[in-house]
Design an enzyme around this catalytic site. Structure first.
Site: not given
Ligand code: THU
Length: 130
Positions: A47-48, A59
């Site tokens: 979720v950004e 995670e």
């Molecule tokens: N991201 C994750 O959700 N989990 C990880 O372990 C690696 C990165 C997401 C964060 C961001 O929204 C996107 O991947 C690009 O970095």
């Protein structure tokens, strides 16, 4: 014990979670799922945020579900991208996962199955606080 893990169900759950990802900034959807020691499967997606650094990794959100639904220890874990490819958790998320990993924790990686020690050797953990 590891023979009993339904990796197909875990992958399916992770893929489904990835479809709910909110990632308009990176366009990189992530989904993850874990088998808990009581048989539950928990999952999460990333979720950004417009303030990029506030992004919650898949995670993190999975651990929220873990505790919201009763807690427990993680037995098996998988993380996937939008192409349903297995990806590795980032360094921060490895630390988050090891806090809740069971002794027999196993993760599917792009190079096969691995233990927590394989992916986060010499980890800082609660014993270091004693
Ligand atoms: N991201 C994750 O959700 N989990 C990880 O372990 C690696 C990165 C997401 C964060 C961001 O929204 C996107 O991947 C690009 O970095």
């Amino acid at each position: 014990m590891h023979e009993d893990i339904d990796w197909t169900a875990l992958r399916y759950t992770a893929v489904n979670a990835s479809k709910n990802s909110y990632s308009p900034y990176s366009n990189f959807s992530v989904g993850c799922a874990a088998l808990v020691d009581d048989g539950r499967i928990v999952s999460g997606c990333n979720v950004e945020n417009a303030s990029y650094g506030l992004t919650l990794c898949a995670e993190c959100n999975m651990l929220g579900e873990l505790f919201a639904t009763g807690g427990g220890k993680l037995i098996a874990f998988i993380c996937v991208n939008a192409f349903e490819e297995v990806i590795m958790p980032c360094g921060r998320c490895r630390q988050l996962l090891q806090e809740h990993a069971s002794k027999s924790f196993i993760i599917e990686t792009p190079k096969g199955m691995a233990t927590m020690e394989d992916i986060l050797p010499l980890a800082f953990n609660s014993e270091d606080l004693d």
